[in-house]
Design a protein around this motif. Structure first.
Motif, short mmCIF file in Angstrom:
data_model
loop_
_atom_site.label_atom_id
_atom_site.label_comp_id
_atom_site.label_asym_id
_atom_site.label_seq_id
_atom_site.Cartn_x
_atom_site.Cartn_y
_atom_site.Cartn_z
N THR A 186 0.85 -1.19 0.00
CA THR A 186 0.00 0.00 0.00
C THR A 186 0.88 1.24 0.00
O THR A 186 1.81 1.35 0.81
CB THR A 186 -0.91 0.02 1.24
N ILE A 187 0.63 2.15 -0.91
CA ILE A 187 1.31 3.44 -0.93
C ILE A 187 0.53 4.39 -0.04
O ILE A 187 -0.67 4.61 -0.23
CB ILE A 187 1.41 4.01 -2.36
N TYR A 188 1.23 4.97 0.95
CA TYR A 188 0.57 5.82 1.94
C TYR A 188 1.09 7.25 1.83
O TYR A 188 2.27 7.51 2.06
CB TYR A 188 0.84 5.26 3.34
N LEU A 189 0.22 8.17 1.44
CA LEU A 189 0.53 9.59 1.44
C LEU A 189 0.16 10.11 2.81
O LEU A 189 -0.99 10.43 3.09
CB LEU A 189 -0.25 10.31 0.33
N GLY A 190 1.15 10.15 3.71
CA GLY A 190 0.93 10.42 5.11
C GLY A 190 0.85 11.89 5.46
O GLY A 190 0.76 12.76 4.58
N PRO A 191 0.92 12.20 6.77
CA PRO A 191 0.78 13.60 7.22
C PRO A 191 1.92 14.50 6.79
O PRO A 191 1.81 15.72 6.87
CB PRO A 191 0.71 13.47 8.75
N GLU A 192 3.04 13.91 6.31
CA GLU A 192 4.15 14.71 5.80
C GLU A 192 4.11 14.85 4.29
O GLU A 192 5.07 15.32 3.68
CB GLU A 192 5.49 14.09 6.23
N PHE A 193 3.01 14.44 3.65
CA PHE A 193 2.84 14.67 2.21
C PHE A 193 1.97 15.90 2.04
O PHE A 193 0.88 15.99 2.59
CB PHE A 193 2.19 13.46 1.53
N GLN A 194 2.48 16.87 1.25
CA GLN A 194 1.80 18.15 1.13
C GLN A 194 0.64 18.08 0.13
O GLN A 194 0.77 17.50 -0.94
CB GLN A 194 2.79 19.23 0.68
N SER A 195 -0.47 18.71 0.49
CA SER A 195 -1.68 18.63 -0.34
C SER A 195 -1.48 19.22 -1.72
O SER A 195 -2.07 18.76 -2.70
CB SER A 195 -2.84 19.34 0.37
N TYR A 196 -0.62 20.25 -1.85
CA TYR A 196 -0.42 20.89 -3.16
C TYR A 196 0.46 20.06 -4.09
O TYR A 196 0.70 20.45 -5.23
CB TYR A 196 0.14 22.30 -3.01
N HIS A 197 0.97 18.90 -3.62
CA HIS A 197 1.71 18.00 -4.49
C HIS A 197 0.87 16.80 -4.94
O HIS A 197 1.34 15.98 -5.71
CB HIS A 197 2.97 17.49 -3.78
N LEU A 198 -0.35 16.69 -4.43
CA LEU A 198 -1.16 15.51 -4.70
C LEU A 198 -1.48 15.36 -6.18
O LEU A 198 -1.30 14.29 -6.77
CB LEU A 198 -2.47 15.60 -3.89
N GLU A 199 -1.92 16.44 -6.81
CA GLU A 199 -2.31 16.34 -8.22
C GLU A 199 -1.10 16.06 -9.10
O GLU A 199 -1.16 15.23 -10.01
CB GLU A 199 -3.00 17.63 -8.67
N SER A 200 0.03 16.74 -8.85
CA SER A 200 1.21 16.54 -9.70
C SER A 200 1.73 15.11 -9.58
O SER A 200 2.23 14.54 -10.55
CB SER A 200 2.31 17.53 -9.33
N LEU A 201 1.62 14.51 -8.40
CA LEU A 201 2.09 13.13 -8.21
C LEU A 201 1.23 12.15 -8.98
O LEU A 201 1.75 11.22 -9.61
CB LEU A 201 2.09 12.77 -6.73
N LEU A 202 -0.08 12.33 -8.95
CA LEU A 202 -0.99 11.32 -9.49
C LEU A 202 -1.38 11.56 -10.95
O LEU A 202 -1.83 10.64 -11.62
CB LEU A 202 -2.26 11.24 -8.63
N THR A 203 -1.20 12.79 -11.44
CA THR A 203 -1.63 13.07 -12.82
C THR A 203 -0.47 13.05 -13.81
O THR A 203 -0.69 13.23 -15.01
CB THR A 203 -2.33 14.44 -12.91
N ALA A 204 0.75 12.84 -13.33
CA ALA A 204 1.90 12.81 -14.24
C ALA A 204 1.75 11.69 -15.26
O ALA A 204 1.25 10.60 -14.95
CB ALA A 204 3.19 12.63 -13.45
N THR A 205 2.18 11.95 -16.49
CA THR A 205 2.10 10.95 -17.56
C THR A 205 3.45 10.84 -18.24
O THR A 205 4.38 11.60 -17.97
CB THR A 205 1.03 11.35 -18.60
N GLY A 206 3.55 9.89 -19.16
CA GLY A 206 4.78 9.72 -19.92
C GLY A 206 5.97 9.38 -19.02
O GLY A 206 5.82 8.65 -18.03
N PRO A 207 7.15 9.92 -19.30
CA PRO A 207 8.33 9.58 -18.50
C PRO A 207 8.25 10.08 -17.06
O PRO A 207 9.00 9.63 -16.20
CB PRO A 207 9.47 10.27 -19.26
N LYS A 208 7.32 11.03 -16.78
CA LYS A 208 7.16 11.54 -15.42
C LYS A 208 6.11 10.78 -14.62
O LYS A 208 5.86 11.10 -13.46
CB LYS A 208 6.78 13.03 -15.46
N MET A 209 5.48 9.80 -15.22
CA MET A 209 4.42 9.08 -14.53
C MET A 209 4.99 8.23 -13.41
O MET A 209 5.88 7.42 -13.62
CB MET A 209 3.66 8.18 -15.51
#
Length: 365
Positions: A186-209
């Motif tokens: 399970t990948i856990y985005l915990g309390p030290e993961f910033q909310s403003y990075h959520l979209e960039s982490l999950l929506t990346a495509t191509g070589p950045k995915m």
């Protein structure tokens, strides 16, 4: 360490509820009539049941290969891999961004013998955490951290109107490599993961995915209740969750009782085990005088995924949504009830989600 709230299971609580429809004839602060019930023993997730420490087996080398391989599989139980992030690139586009995982060792079957390692290589994939921010983007400008405005110890340099074109180019933080078995871990985005990075982490495509094989995703309550502009946050949260459609996602967990304040001194720099357990309590609530039950955030989210995941061509199944309780080295950190009720209040009835489509996002951000 926060103590559990002194609420008795099965009793009705009247708790504040600032969101949602106002019942007819209601006056004063809105209250929700909430009933809590124990959901059974607080056991680890079925994929995370630990092996018996006193289990023994003799003449292992004489067993058939098929059985030995099954035993190596049992010796690699599911793990929870936490991801952390730094750098508010929303407030300052020059600020470095970094993704990482806490200190951890590779699964033990990498270190037993040649046969176990061969099986480990088959089971696990080397994944680069942070690849989306480690690739040099030609459309961005990078400033050496020694000269960065966010660095209080930076070298003092004077340049006209913040002209950064002549400053030394900084290489982004390198990605961190780790072993992941997407079928179990399970990948856990915990309390030290910033909310403003959520979209960039999950929506990346191509070589950045990143996390292309993601099947089990856990998200700390802070990512559901981020203290930023609600309209901005909900728009990016929806976009991030919808982007999971491109991955083989099976289950999504809302983790309600982790505690950021407990990390620096106890769990930040040292290796420790994170486990997710079934929710110790279930709840029902209503906002009307008639006692009509309202849908919980879990029910609303599952309905949202079901609506958007429908595809006659692929027959893609919507992910299951659950609430989980976290343990760090077996320790409970904060109140489960407080956490899930906070998520429920912020998400509300999710009215703006019910008719949302991906095409609407450009108008909501």
């Amino acid at each position: 360490m926060a103590a559990q709230a002194l609420w008795q299971p099965g009793v009705i609580q009247y708790l504040s509820y600032p969101h949602g429809p106002i019942p007819p004839g209601h006056h004063g602060p809105l209250k929700a009539r909430v009933t809590w019930r124990p959901s059974g023993p607080n056991t680890p997730h079925p994929r995370q049941v630990p092996l018996q420490p006193d289990a023994k087996f003799y003449l292992f080398s004489e067993l058939p290969l098929e059985i030995r391989l099954k035993i190596w599989n049992f010796a690699s139980p599911p793990r929870v891999i936490e991801i952390r992030s730094w750098g508010n690139n929303i407030a300052n586009r020059f600020r470095p961004v970094k993704f990482s995982t806490p200190p951890q060792k590779p699964p033990i079957i990498f270190r037993i013998n040649h046969e176990s390692r061969e099986e480990a290589v088959r089971l696990y994939t080397v994944v680069e955490i942070g690849i989306s921010v480690s690739i040099l983007d030609p459309s961005r400008q990078y400033v050496d951290w020694k000269l960065h405005s966010m660095n209080s110890y930076r070298r003092r340099m004077h340049f006209f109107h913040h002209d950064v074109s002549n400053l030394p180019l900084a290489t982004p933080y390198p990605a961190q490599k780790t072993y992941i078995n997407f079928c179990r871990d399970t990948i856990y985005l915990g309390p030290e993961f910033q909310s403003y990075h959520l979209e960039s982490l999950l929506t990346a495509t191509g070589p950045k995915m990143e996390l292309s094989g993601l099947q089990y995703l856990a998200m700390d309550k802070k990512l559901w209740t981020a203290s930023v502009d609600a309209r901005w946050h909900m728009g990016h949260l929806r976009a991030a969750l919808y982007s999971l459609r491109s991955r083989p996602i099976k289950e999504i967990y809302i983790v309600t009782d982790d505690l950021k304040e407990a990390l620096p001194d106890k769990f930040y720099y040292r290796e420790h085990e994170i486990t997710l357990h079934d929710a110790p309590y279930e709840y029902e609530y209503d906002l009307s005088d008639k006692g009509e039950k309202e849908k919980t955030v879990v029910q609303n989210l599952e309905g949202w995924f079901e609506r958007l995941w429908k595809d006659k061509d692929t027959e893609k199944e919507a992910p299951k949504v659950e609430v989980k309780s976290v343990r760090r080295d077996g320790r409970s950190l904060s109140s489960f009830k407080d956490g899930i009720w906070e998520v429920q209040k912020v998400m509300g009835g999710m009215e703006s989600w019910k008719s949302w489509t991906p095409a609407d996002e450009a108008h909501t951000l």
